[in-house]
Design a protein around this motif. Structure first.
Motif, PDB file in Angstrom:
ATOM      1  N   VAL A   1     -38.343  -4.753 -10.292  1.00  0.00           N
ATOM      2  CA  VAL A   1     -38.518  -3.905  -9.107  1.00  0.00           C
ATOM      3  C   VAL A   1     -40.005  -3.787  -8.767  1.00  0.00           C
ATOM      4  CG1 VAL A   1     -38.092  -1.636  -8.099  1.00  0.00           C
ATOM      5  CG2 VAL A   1     -36.412  -2.634  -9.666  1.00  0.00           C
ATOM      6  N   VAL A   2     -40.822  -3.559  -9.798  1.00  0.00           N
ATOM      7  CA  VAL A   2     -42.262  -3.424  -9.583  1.00  0.00           C
ATOM      8  C   VAL A   2     -42.856  -4.730  -9.054  1.00  0.00           C
ATOM      9  CG1 VAL A   2     -44.460  -3.104 -10.791  1.00  0.00           C
ATOM     10  CG2 VAL A   2     -42.547  -1.553 -11.237  1.00  0.00           C
ATOM     11  N   GLU A   3     -42.436  -5.855  -9.627  1.00  0.00           N
ATOM     12  CA  GLU A   3     -42.941  -7.147  -9.139  1.00  0.00           C
ATOM     13  C   GLU A   3     -42.579  -7.361  -7.674  1.00  0.00           C
ATOM     14  OE1 GLU A   3     -42.299 -11.948  -9.807  1.00  0.00           O
ATOM     15  OE2 GLU A   3     -41.500 -10.539 -11.292  1.00  0.00           O
ATOM     16  N   ALA A   4     -41.332  -7.027  -7.316  1.00  0.00           N
ATOM     17  CA  ALA A   4     -40.887  -7.206  -5.925  1.00  0.00           C
ATOM     18  C   ALA A   4     -41.732  -6.381  -4.969  1.00  0.00           C
ATOM     19  CB  ALA A   4     -39.413  -6.825  -5.804  1.00  0.00           C
ATOM     20  N   PHE A   5     -42.021  -5.123  -5.319  1.00  0.00           N
ATOM     21  CA  PHE A   5     -42.797  -4.272  -4.412  1.00  0.00           C
ATOM     22  C   PHE A   5     -44.282  -4.615  -4.440  1.00  0.00           C
ATOM     23  CE2 PHE A   5     -38.884  -2.011  -4.111  1.00  0.00           C
ATOM     24  CZ  PHE A   5     -38.942  -1.357  -2.885  1.00  0.00           C
ATOM     25  N   ARG A   6     -44.756  -5.198  -5.523  1.00  0.00           N
ATOM     26  CA  ARG A   6     -46.141  -5.687  -5.523  1.00  0.00           C
ATOM     27  C   ARG A   6     -46.298  -6.777  -4.464  1.00  0.00           C
ATOM     28  NH1 ARG A   6     -48.418  -9.957  -7.683  1.00  0.00           N
ATOM     29  NH2 ARG A   6     -46.584 -10.461  -8.941  1.00  0.00           N
TER      30      ARG A   6
ATOM     31  N   ALA B   1     -18.091  -2.663   3.603  1.00  0.00           N
ATOM     32  CA  ALA B   1     -17.107  -1.638   3.239  1.00  0.00           C
ATOM     33  C   ALA B   1     -16.451  -1.060   4.491  1.00  0.00           C
ATOM     34  CB  ALA B   1     -17.771  -0.525   2.439  1.00  0.00           C
ATOM     35  N   PRO B   2     -15.109  -1.003   4.530  1.00  0.00           N
ATOM     36  CA  PRO B   2     -14.429  -0.487   5.725  1.00  0.00           C
ATOM     37  C   PRO B   2     -14.734   0.970   6.018  1.00  0.00           C
ATOM     38  CG  PRO B   2     -12.878  -0.796   3.896  1.00  0.00           C
ATOM     39  CD  PRO B   2     -14.162  -1.440   3.488  1.00  0.00           C
ATOM     40  N   ASP B   3     -15.040   1.769   4.979  1.00  0.00           N
ATOM     41  CA  ASP B   3     -15.348   3.189   5.173  1.00  0.00           C
ATOM     42  C   ASP B   3     -16.826   3.437   5.453  1.00  0.00           C
ATOM     43  OD1 ASP B   3     -12.692   3.775   4.681  1.00  0.00           O
ATOM     44  OD2 ASP B   3     -13.013   4.053   2.529  1.00  0.00           O
ATOM     45  N   GLY B   4     -17.565   2.343   5.607  1.00  0.00           N
ATOM     46  CA  GLY B   4     -18.994   2.486   5.846  1.00  0.00           C
ATOM     47  C   GLY B   4     -19.785   2.232   4.581  1.00  0.00           C
ATOM     48  N   PRO B   5     -20.890   1.512   4.682  1.00  0.00           N
ATOM     49  CA  PRO B   5     -21.679   1.175   3.491  1.00  0.00           C
ATOM     50  C   PRO B   5     -22.457   2.369   2.966  1.00  0.00           C
ATOM     51  CG  PRO B   5     -22.784   0.385   5.453  1.00  0.00           C
ATOM     52  CD  PRO B   5     -21.461   0.945   5.914  1.00  0.00           C
ATOM     53  N   THR B   6     -22.738   2.323   1.659  1.00  0.00           N
ATOM     54  CA  THR B   6     -23.621   3.332   1.054  1.00  0.00           C
ATOM     55  C   THR B   6     -24.783   2.673   0.323  1.00  0.00           C
ATOM     56  OG1 THR B   6     -22.394   3.445  -1.040  1.00  0.00           O
ATOM     57  CG2 THR B   6     -21.660   4.899   0.748  1.00  0.00           C
ATOM     58  N   GLY B   7     -24.913   1.366   0.460  1.00  0.00           N
ATOM     59  CA  GLY B   7     -26.000   0.671  -0.196  1.00  0.00           C
ATOM     60  C   GLY B   7     -25.879  -0.825  -0.071  1.00  0.00           C
ATOM     61  N   VAL B   8     -26.769  -1.522  -0.772  1.00  0.00           N
ATOM     62  CA  VAL B   8     -26.838  -2.983  -0.750  1.00  0.00           C
ATOM     63  C   VAL B   8     -26.849  -3.482  -2.188  1.00  0.00           C
ATOM     64  CG1 VAL B   8     -28.279  -4.959  -0.128  1.00  0.00           C
ATOM     65  CG2 VAL B   8     -28.057  -3.036   1.457  1.00  0.00           C
ATOM     66  N   LEU B   9     -26.064  -4.518  -2.458  1.00  0.00           N
ATOM     67  CA  LEU B   9     -26.043  -5.165  -3.767  1.00  0.00           C
ATOM     68  C   LEU B   9     -26.777  -6.492  -3.681  1.00  0.00           C
ATOM     69  CD1 LEU B   9     -22.263  -4.574  -4.526  1.00  0.00           C
ATOM     70  CD2 LEU B   9     -24.150  -3.442  -5.701  1.00  0.00           C
ATOM     71  N   PHE B  10     -27.506  -6.834  -4.750  1.00  0.00           N
ATOM     72  CA  PHE B  10     -28.106  -8.169  -4.820  1.00  0.00           C
ATOM     73  C   PHE B  10     -27.561  -8.901  -6.037  1.00  0.00           C
ATOM     74  CE2 PHE B  10     -31.144  -5.067  -6.491  1.00  0.00           C
ATOM     75  CZ  PHE B  10     -31.471  -5.570  -7.743  1.00  0.00           C
ATOM     76  N   ALA B  11     -27.474 -10.228  -5.936  1.00  0.00           N
ATOM     77  CA  ALA B  11     -26.696 -11.020  -6.883  1.00  0.00           C
ATOM     78  C   ALA B  11     -27.490 -11.564  -8.062  1.00  0.00           C
ATOM     79  CB  ALA B  11     -26.024 -12.186  -6.151  1.00  0.00           C
ATOM     80  N   GLN B  12     -28.805 -11.618  -7.957  1.00  0.00           N
ATOM     81  CA  GLN B  12     -29.621 -12.192  -9.018  1.00  0.00           C
ATOM     82  C   GLN B  12     -30.633 -11.165  -9.516  1.00  0.00           C
ATOM     83  OE1 GLN B  12     -29.043 -15.258 -10.219  1.00  0.00           O
ATOM     84  NE2 GLN B  12     -27.441 -15.609  -8.682  1.00  0.00           N
ATOM     85  N   GLN B  13     -30.911 -11.227 -10.830  1.00  0.00           N
ATOM     86  CA  GLN B  13     -31.935 -10.357 -11.398  1.00  0.00           C
ATOM     87  C   GLN B  13     -33.297 -11.026 -11.288  1.00  0.00           C
ATOM     88  OE1 GLN B  13     -30.136  -9.457 -15.322  1.00  0.00           O
ATOM     89  NE2 GLN B  13     -30.430  -7.298 -14.847  1.00  0.00           N
ATOM     90  N   ASP B  14     -33.834 -11.026 -10.079  1.00  0.00           N
ATOM     91  CA  ASP B  14     -35.184 -11.539  -9.886  1.00  0.00           C
ATOM     92  C   ASP B  14     -35.816 -10.851  -8.678  1.00  0.00           C
ATOM     93  OD1 ASP B  14     -34.498 -13.040  -7.462  1.00  0.00           O
ATOM     94  OD2 ASP B  14     -33.606 -14.532  -8.783  1.00  0.00           O
ATOM     95  N   ALA B  15     -37.137 -10.989  -8.576  1.00  0.00           N
ATOM     96  CA  ALA B  15     -37.880 -10.285  -7.533  1.00  0.00           C
ATOM     97  C   ALA B  15     -37.495 -10.777  -6.139  1.00  0.00           C
ATOM     98  CB  ALA B  15     -39.379 -10.443  -7.770  1.00  0.00           C
ATOM     99  N   ASP B  16     -37.242 -12.076  -5.994  1.00  0.00           N
ATOM    100  CA  ASP B  16     -36.869 -12.611  -4.683  1.00  0.00           C
ATOM    101  C   ASP B  16     -35.594 -11.958  -4.167  1.00  0.00           C
ATOM    102  OD1 ASP B  16     -39.032 -14.330  -4.538  1.00  0.00           O
ATOM    103  OD2 ASP B  16     -37.953 -16.001  -5.478  1.00  0.00           O
ATOM    104  N   ALA B  17     -34.611 -11.768  -5.054  1.00  0.00           N
ATOM    105  CA  ALA B  17     -33.352 -11.146  -4.644  1.00  0.00           C
ATOM    106  C   ALA B  17     -33.562  -9.697  -4.235  1.00  0.00           C
ATOM    107  CB  ALA B  17     -32.329 -11.235  -5.787  1.00  0.00           C
ATOM    108  N   ILE B  18     -34.466  -9.000  -4.917  1.00  0.00           N
ATOM    109  CA  ILE B  18     -34.751  -7.602  -4.567  1.00  0.00           C
ATOM    110  C   ILE B  18     -35.432  -7.529  -3.206  1.00  0.00           C
ATOM    111  CG2 ILE B  18     -36.031  -5.528  -5.223  1.00  0.00           C
ATOM    112  CD1 ILE B  18     -35.649  -6.425  -8.165  1.00  0.00           C
ATOM    113  N   ILE B  19     -36.379  -8.417  -2.965  1.00  0.00           N
ATOM    114  CA  ILE B  19     -37.069  -8.447  -1.665  1.00  0.00           C
ATOM    115  C   ILE B  19     -36.067  -8.694  -0.545  1.00  0.00           C
ATOM    116  CG2 ILE B  19     -38.724  -9.733  -0.265  1.00  0.00           C
ATOM    117  CD1 ILE B  19     -40.305 -10.215  -2.904  1.00  0.00           C
ATOM    118  N   ASP B  20     -35.185  -9.659  -0.749  1.00  0.00           N
ATOM    119  CA  ASP B  20     -34.162  -9.947   0.258  1.00  0.00           C
ATOM    120  C   ASP B  20     -33.256  -8.740   0.484  1.00  0.00           C
ATOM    121  OD1 ASP B  20     -32.429 -11.909   1.871  1.00  0.00           O
ATOM    122  OD2 ASP B  20     -31.002 -11.204   0.352  1.00  0.00           O
ATOM    123  N   ALA B  21     -32.885  -8.044  -0.602  1.00  0.00           N
ATOM    124  CA  ALA B  21     -32.002  -6.882  -0.480  1.00  0.00           C
ATOM    125  C   ALA B  21     -32.679  -5.747   0.290  1.00  0.00           C
ATOM    126  CB  ALA B  21     -31.578  -6.405  -1.862  1.00  0.00           C
TER     127      ALA B  21
END
Length: 398
Positions: A232-237, A326-346
């Motif tokens: 998370v820290v790497e992604a925000f850096r 989600a049909p009832d409305g989203p409450t967040g975003v999921l990302f599929a890979q444990q890496d900084a690029d996936a967090i940035i995209d999310a």
């Protein structure tokens, strides 16, 4: 949602035993124990050891805890985990013959208590003994026991624990898992179906007037390797235009600070009080987490504050987050890979759909994990298990 009265009329004369792993501090599994004791105030309580401090014992309701011989072994107060090899023997020595219903709260050996054919044994699994199963390699590596005599002994011990763990599962009448992820692990290890009952979260504690939102994203967690705060820290850096507040402490603290470097957009808050955690969650733009959790109570707490989630899409998070479609409305975003690029995209996807995620939707979603919902679901599981055991007994008598 209708709230069940903690005691059902037909349960007043039922003899109930609750078996908890060990009592050391009030943490995640103790939240489950606390609600079980509310459900069955007449229950006797058993544990391998009981070293819970006086200030945290209110949840026990003044009960005397019946412990095993490990309680009195040398240095047990500080090092009882080192007696892991003796715990299967210890748990089997508990005399539960006088009880109609046994509920075990298991993340190591509690499910190994011995019960008779007319007793009902319901096991709530926080997780199977992961250091003996798929996490063995990481456990040995972390303990620097990959080779040598200590490593050989540890592998032999874990092999014996795996054999005992599978064998003792046969004594459970009904398995309960704290998430779909743990239910899959139960099927993998024990080849048994499990009913999912989410852990109880004190949703009411997070109710309050809606707070003005900051621009800051937050991550609040103990700084240990599997939480992946470093990602998370790497992604925000790499996203200097976005602010990240990091709260928590632990052995990974200095390494994570080095990952951040001198990035001015990353603010380390250190260890914070419960009140500060609540304030941070209520004001955050979103709660970000990259670890793989068995459930993830902090994620539910963020949702109860009306705060969206941006989290790794494996483990308990998949039960908690209502995703983009989600049909009832989203409450967040999921990302599929444990890496900084996936967090940035999310984060970018989240900002593109942020107006679709409302605080009200997040709060409503969190109610699925309330204490009342837990008690209702557990009552249903126990009732069904008792009916099944009774039916098997009737069939055997014919």
């Amino acid at each position: 949602m209708n709230v069940l009265h903690p005691v059902q009329p037909e349960q007043k004369t039922m003899r109930v035993a609750i078996v908890h792993e060990w009592l050391e501090h009030y943490a995640g599994s103790e939240r489950v124990l606390e609600q079980l004791l509310i459900m069955y105030p007449q229950a006797a309580l058993f544990a391998i050891v009981d070293f819970m401090p006086g200030a945290e014992r209110v949840m026990l309701g003044g009960r005397r805890v019946q412990t095993t011989f490990i309680q009195n072994l040398p240095l047990a107060r500080k090092y009882f985990r080192y007696y892991l090899g003796l715990m299967p023997i210890a748990i089997e020595q508990l005399d539960l013959s006088g009880f109609d219903l046994v509920i075990s709260s298991n993340h190591a050996v509690a499910k190994g208590v011995i019960t008779g054919p007319d007793q009902v044994h319901v096991c709530y699994v926080h997780l199977p003994m992961r250091y003996a199963w798929d996490m063995q390699a990481a456990y040995l590596r972390q303990g620097r026991m990959e080779g040598g005599a200590r490593g050989l002994y540890a592998r032999w011990l874990l092999h014996r624990l795996r054999n005992w763990d599978v064998r003792s599962a046969a004594g459970v009448d009904a398995f309960v898992a704290n998430s779909s992820y743990i239910a899959r692990r139960i099927m993998k290890v024990y080849r048994r179906e499990a009913t999912v009952v989410y852990p109880p979260v004190d949703i009411a504690r997070f109710d309050g007037p809606e707070q003005p939102r900051d621009d800051a994203y937050v991550v609040i967690s103990r700084m240990v390797p599997y939480k992946r705060i470093d990602l998370v820290v790497e992604a925000f850096r790499r996203m200097p235009q976005r602010i990240l507040h990091v709260a928590g402490d632990g052995p990974e603290r200095e390494r994570i600070r080095k990952v951040a470097g001198d990035a001015p957009n990353i603010v380390f808050r250190g260890r914070v009080s419960d009140a500060e955690v609540l304030a941070m969650m209520r004001r955050a733009r979103a709660f970000v987490f990259a670890g793989e959790e068995d459930f993830g109570i902090a994620m539910v707490e963020a949702q109860a504050c009306g705060t969206p989630l941006i989290v790794f899409g494996r483990g308990g998070a998949c039960d908690i987050v209502r995703g983009e479609d989600a049909p009832d409305g989203p409450t967040g975003v999921l990302f599929a890979q444990q890496d900084a690029d996936a967090i940035i995209d999310a984060v970018e996807r989240f900002e593109g759909m942020q107006d679709r995620i409302t605080p009200q939707a997040c709060r409503i979603n969190a109610r699925r994990f309330s204490r009342e919902a837990f008690r209702q679901a557990m009552f249903r599981v126990v009732e069904r298990a008792m009916q099944d055991v009774h039916a098997r007994g009737m069939q055997a008598a014919e």
